[in-house]
Design a protein around this motif. Structure first.
Motif, PDB file in Angstrom:
ATOM      1  N   PHE A  23       0.837  -1.203   0.000  1.00 21.21           N
ATOM      2  CA  PHE A  23       0.000   0.000   0.000  1.00 21.21           C
ATOM      3  C   PHE A  23       0.872   1.253   0.000  1.00 21.21           C
ATOM      4  O   PHE A  23       0.638   2.178  -0.778  1.00 21.21           O
ATOM      5  CB  PHE A  23      -0.912  -0.022   1.224  1.00 21.21           C
ATOM      6  N   LEU A  24       1.879   1.291   0.869  1.00 17.70           N
ATOM      7  CA  LEU A  24       2.765   2.451   0.950  1.00 17.70           C
ATOM      8  C   LEU A  24       3.527   2.648  -0.352  1.00 17.70           C
ATOM      9  O   LEU A  24       3.743   3.784  -0.790  1.00 17.70           O
ATOM     10  CB  LEU A  24       3.751   2.289   2.111  1.00 17.70           C
ATOM     11  N   ARG A  25       3.926   1.557  -0.973  1.00 17.92           N
ATOM     12  CA  ARG A  25       4.668   1.645  -2.228  1.00 17.92           C
ATOM     13  C   ARG A  25       3.822   2.255  -3.345  1.00 17.92           C
ATOM     14  O   ARG A  25       4.341   2.891  -4.259  1.00 17.92           O
ATOM     15  CB  ARG A  25       5.150   0.251  -2.628  1.00 17.92           C
ATOM     16  N   ASN A  26       2.498   2.073  -3.240  1.00 16.87           N
ATOM     17  CA  ASN A  26       1.605   2.568  -4.290  1.00 16.87           C
ATOM     18  C   ASN A  26       1.008   3.944  -4.010  1.00 16.87           C
ATOM     19  O   ASN A  26       0.251   4.461  -4.840  1.00 16.87           O
ATOM     20  CB  ASN A  26       0.468   1.565  -4.522  1.00 16.87           C
ATOM     21  N   LEU A  27       1.352   4.568  -2.886  1.00 13.76           N
ATOM     22  CA  LEU A  27       0.832   5.900  -2.583  1.00 13.76           C
ATOM     23  C   LEU A  27       1.122   6.914  -3.694  1.00 13.76           C
ATOM     24  O   LEU A  27       0.241   7.698  -4.068  1.00 13.76           O
ATOM     25  CB  LEU A  27       1.384   6.398  -1.242  1.00 13.76           C
ATOM     26  N   PRO A  28       2.347   6.939  -4.257  1.00 10.00           N
ATOM     27  CA  PRO A  28       2.587   7.885  -5.365  1.00 10.00           C
ATOM     28  C   PRO A  28       1.664   7.637  -6.553  1.00 10.00           C
ATOM     29  O   PRO A  28       1.225   8.586  -7.217  1.00 10.00           O
ATOM     30  CB  PRO A  28       4.052   7.618  -5.734  1.00 10.00           C
TER      31      PRO A  28
END
Length: 286
Positions: A23-28
């Motif tokens: 999830f954090l990796r896909n924030l951008p």
């Protein structure tokens, strides 16, 4: 309060209560997809840019700017006067001037491909032109901040454009500039570097131990004046990724569309409406 890239990511995490690695990796990606939705749905003057160039003699093509999306107008200077070319379909311009060797003062222009226009007839001289166009603004995810380091004496020097990677966080990013031997301006990564870790340059082989991480202070028009639209659009994208609760999805998407409507009212009514002729913007009773 305006959003920076860092504060917007924090807000998305706070609303969703999700700190899972993927999830954090896909924030951008959530942020970029929301910016794209807004860009393609709202016409704002802030998304308009002007660029100057030259139509070269005997060359019927004109290159578009790298951030070009769509044209508003193309004008050229003829005998010290500004003349606007007429935008036409590509087939029309090619039919009007079937022989590229036939030259004259250009009258029409058309989109030839993603990187160039075709004008007709082929220019008979060099003409200075000005293009007003719909452009792609720099994404909030391209924000920059400064890393301060302690570096080994006499070691290799970091170079602009190379990738630097932290040995503890595993984060990688691109060097935007090298203000001094002990500082780097870098594009903010999807995660966070760690004070005390060592970063290494991919091409220079330079290294340094991070002693301080500067704040992310960059904002954009949307993160300043379209905060509601940007936040709820990101939450809608995030919940789509999470396959979240349908009621919350409906709520976030509804809030996003409400903000989108307000931006459309700003860009397509208040920014361009003529109150002298049509009167002020009015909202129907509900």
């Amino acid at each position: 309060m305006s959003f920076t890239y860092s504060t917007l990511k924090t807000a998305i995490q706070d609303y969703t209560e999700n700190d899972e690695t993927g999830f954090l990796r896909n924030l951008p990606l959530f942020i970029e997809m929301t910016e794209e939705r807004i860009l393609k749905n709202v016409q704002l003057t802030t998304f308009q840019e002007n660029a100057s160039g030259v139509l070269s003699q005997n060359n019927q093509f004109l290159q578009t700017p790298s951030d070009f999306i769509a044209p508003f107008s193309l004008s050229m200077t003829v005998n010290n006067e500004k003349v606007f070319l007429l935008f036409k379909d590509l087939d029309f311009v090619q039919t009007y001037n079937p022989n590229p060797a036939t030259t004259g003062v250009p009258i029409y222009y058309a989109q030839f491909d993603d990187e160039s226009f075709l004008v007709g007839p082929t220019p008979n001289s060099n003409y200075t032109v000005e293009l007003a166009y719909f452009y792609r603004p720099t994404s909030l995810t391209k924000s920059k901040f400064t890393l301060t380091m302690v570096r080994p004496a006499g070691g290799a020097v970091f170079t602009t454009g190379e990738t630097v990677t932290g040995n503890l966080s595993g984060q990688s990013t691109t060097v935007a500039s090298v203000p001094s031997v002990s500082t780097l301006e870098v594009q903010i990564p999807s995660g966070s570097f760690t004070v005390g870790e060592t970063i290494t340059g991919s091409s220079s082989g330079a290294s340094g131990n991070i002693t301080a991480i500067g704040p992310d202070t960059t904002t954009t028009f949307l993160s300043d004046d379209g905060r509601m639209t940007l936040l709820y659009g990101c939450l809608s994208e995030a919940y789509t990724y999470m396959k979240g609760d349908a009621d919350m999805m409906t709520l976030y998407e509804g809030r996003f569309r409400e903000g989108l409507s307000r931006l459309k009212n700003l860009g397509e009514a208040q920014e361009i409406a003529d109150e002298y002729r049509y009167g002020p913007i009015r909202k129907a009773r509900t």
